[in-house]
Design an enzyme around this catalytic site. Structure first.
Site, PDB file in Angstrom:
ATOM      1  N   ASP A 132       0.877  -1.438   0.075  1.00  0.00           N
ATOM      2  CA  ASP A 132       0.006  -0.141   0.047  1.00  0.00           C
ATOM      3  C   ASP A 132       0.969   1.397   0.141  1.00  0.00           C
ATOM      4  O   ASP A 132       0.428   2.366  -0.782  1.00  0.00           O
ATOM      5  CB  ASP A 132      -1.148  -0.048   1.230  1.00  0.00           C
ATOM      6  CG  ASP A 132      -2.192   1.183   1.098  1.00  0.00           C
ATOM      7  OD1 ASP A 132      -2.476   1.159  -0.224  1.00  0.00           O
ATOM      8  OD2 ASP A 132      -2.786   1.537   1.961  1.00  0.00           O
ATOM      9  N   CYS A 192     -22.708  -0.482  -7.138  1.00  0.00           N
ATOM     10  CA  CYS A 192     -21.668   0.431  -6.429  1.00  0.00           C
ATOM     11  C   CYS A 192     -21.898   1.969  -6.766  1.00  0.00           C
ATOM     12  O   CYS A 192     -21.494   2.702  -6.013  1.00  0.00           O
ATOM     13  CB  CYS A 192     -20.511   0.054  -6.847  1.00  0.00           C
ATOM     14  SG  CYS A 192     -20.049  -0.488  -8.506  1.00  0.00           S
ATOM     15  N   CYS A 196     -23.144   5.362  -4.147  1.00  0.00           N
ATOM     16  CA  CYS A 196     -22.080   6.604  -3.634  1.00  0.00           C
ATOM     17  C   CYS A 196     -23.048   7.864  -3.439  1.00  0.00           C
ATOM     18  O   CYS A 196     -23.621   8.462  -4.108  1.00  0.00           O
ATOM     19  CB  CYS A 196     -21.070   6.847  -5.029  1.00  0.00           C
ATOM     20  SG  CYS A 196     -19.921   8.017  -4.336  1.00  0.00           S
ATOM     21  N   CYS A 212     -14.876  11.781  -3.527  1.00  0.00           N
ATOM     22  CA  CYS A 212     -15.139  10.684  -2.694  1.00  0.00           C
ATOM     23  C   CYS A 212     -14.948  10.952  -1.230  1.00  0.00           C
ATOM     24  O   CYS A 212     -14.108  11.526  -0.814  1.00  0.00           O
ATOM     25  CB  CYS A 212     -13.850   9.661  -3.121  1.00  0.00           C
ATOM     26  SG  CYS A 212     -13.879   8.271  -2.134  1.00  0.00           S
ATOM     27  N   CYS A 242     -19.976   1.942  -1.544  1.00  0.00           N
ATOM     28  CA  CYS A 242     -19.963   1.552  -2.856  1.00  0.00           C
ATOM     29  C   CYS A 242     -19.400  -0.211  -2.605  1.00  0.00           C
ATOM     30  O   CYS A 242     -19.788  -0.995  -3.523  1.00  0.00           O
ATOM     31  CB  CYS A 242     -18.926   2.142  -3.865  1.00  0.00           C
ATOM     32  SG  CYS A 242     -17.151   2.037  -3.326  1.00  0.00           S
TER      33      CYS A 242
END
Length: 353
Positions: A132, A192, A196, A212, A242
């Site tokens: 990550d 999904c 949102c 987001c 989502c």
């Protein structure tokens, strides 16, 4: 294939839910998609995405010697309902991935253990492990390696694990291979996208991070744009909407069902439904104490209290007004502004008189 079979067995023993292998050049479209995303400015404040573009665009850009990419998935399929707090505005909702111990530490430890096994079996191999934080295109590589496919919400979807996989990577100089893998299976579904709260998907497979909630509550450092504050609701760290909407999740077992997953990745009781009143009262020391060992610690007290103030404004609970009023004098101007906005919502709401 004997080496690959042993690698699969060892990965399973360490607690990984899935493993796939792809040639280092298996996701050639990733660099162009990254460039288009950056050109559109959809990365927002995440300037490091542009700064690391050359290294991020392909595995060879980060490490020219890489021949194969081993992708590992760790299930974090929730044992609690991701949307459990939707009707509880006095509590802050934290994304399920952050309810337990910091996954970076857990997965990095497992990746290193698997890497040691691989080096013992193939002493001539060089390798690097990533989880990550490095400039790695985990999702396209995981799709190329067969862990799943990138859904219309841009996240990885697995037939076995739904949308709930942490991803880790081992780059190696070994030439390894696995058989061809399944193709995307989203079909006409768009649950999904429709889920949102802030319409962050301009089109299927495209994400505008600036809209987001995960970006706004975690990565964005300044005031949250007013146009998104109502839609944020009581989400104080990330958003699962989502992901939770994906029908493939019905095949996902709770993470506790996988070997090694019933400890540090399980939710900490104090994070499952934290009270906004407690979060608004955090100072730097208490923030560090509450979120020690959690991925949440990296956003610092400022962003957490800012998020809690936005959630308090949406709750419009008069009982939170004293805490918000105290924050008007906070030395962090972003917190003070969020508190002022929240108090204004309470005055405008019937619940606030």
């Amino acid at each position: 294939m004997t080496l690959v079979a042993g690698l699969q067995r060892e990965a399973a023993a360490l607690g990984f839910a899935s493993l796939g292998i792809a040639p280092a050049d298996a996701a050639p479209e990733a660099a162009a998609r990254l460039r288009a995303w950056l050109d559109a400015g959809r990365h927002g404040d995440m300037l490091w995405m542009a700064e690391t573009e050359a290294r991020r665009g392909s595995p060879a850009g980060l490490w020219p010697e890489v021949r194969s990419v081993i992708m590992l998935g760790t299930s974090y399929a929730p044992v609690v309902d991701p949307l459990r707090l939707a009707d509880h505005p006095r509590h802050g909702a934290i994304s399920v991935y952050a309810l337990g111990q910091d996954y970076h530490d857990i997965i990095k430890k497992r990746l290193k253990a698997l890497a040691r096994w691989l080096v013992a079996e193939a002493p001539h191999a060089d390798l690097k492990v990533f989880v990550d934080t490095a400039p790695v295109m985990e999702k396209p590589l995981a799709a190329a390696a067969g862990l799943g496919w990138q859904g219309k919400h841009t996240n990885l979807v697995s037939r076995s694990h739904g949308s709930w996989l942490f991803l880790g990577a081992i780059y190696t100089t070994l030439d390894l291979a696995l058989p061809p893998q399944p193709q995307p299976r989203c079909g006409s579904c768009r649950r999904c996208l429709d889920a949102c709260p802030t319409n962050a998907f301009p089109a299927p497979g495209q994400l505008d991070a600036r809209r987001c909630i995960s970006y706004l509550t975690i990565e964005h450092k300044g005031p949250i744009p007013v146009e998104f504050r109502r839609a944020i609701g009581n989400r104080i760290y990330g958003c699962d909407d989502c992901l939770a909407a994906c029908p493939w999740n019905r095949f996902a077992q709770a993470a506790a069902d996988f070997k090694g997953q019933d400890g540090p990745l399980q939710p900490r009781a104090e994070l499952v439904a934290p009270r906004l009143a407690d979060l608004l009262a955090l100072d730097d020391e208490s923030f560090r104490t509450v979120f020690a060992g959690s991925p949440i610690k990296r956003i610092g007290r400022g962003r957490m209290v800012r998020n809690a103030a936005i959630a308090a404004g949406n709750a419009a609970d008069p009982a939170l007004a004293p805490a918000l009023t105290a924050l008007l004098a906070d030395p962090d101007p972003v917190i003070a502004e969020a508190a002022g906005w929240a108090l204004a919502q309470g005055r405008e709401s019937p619940a606030g008189g």
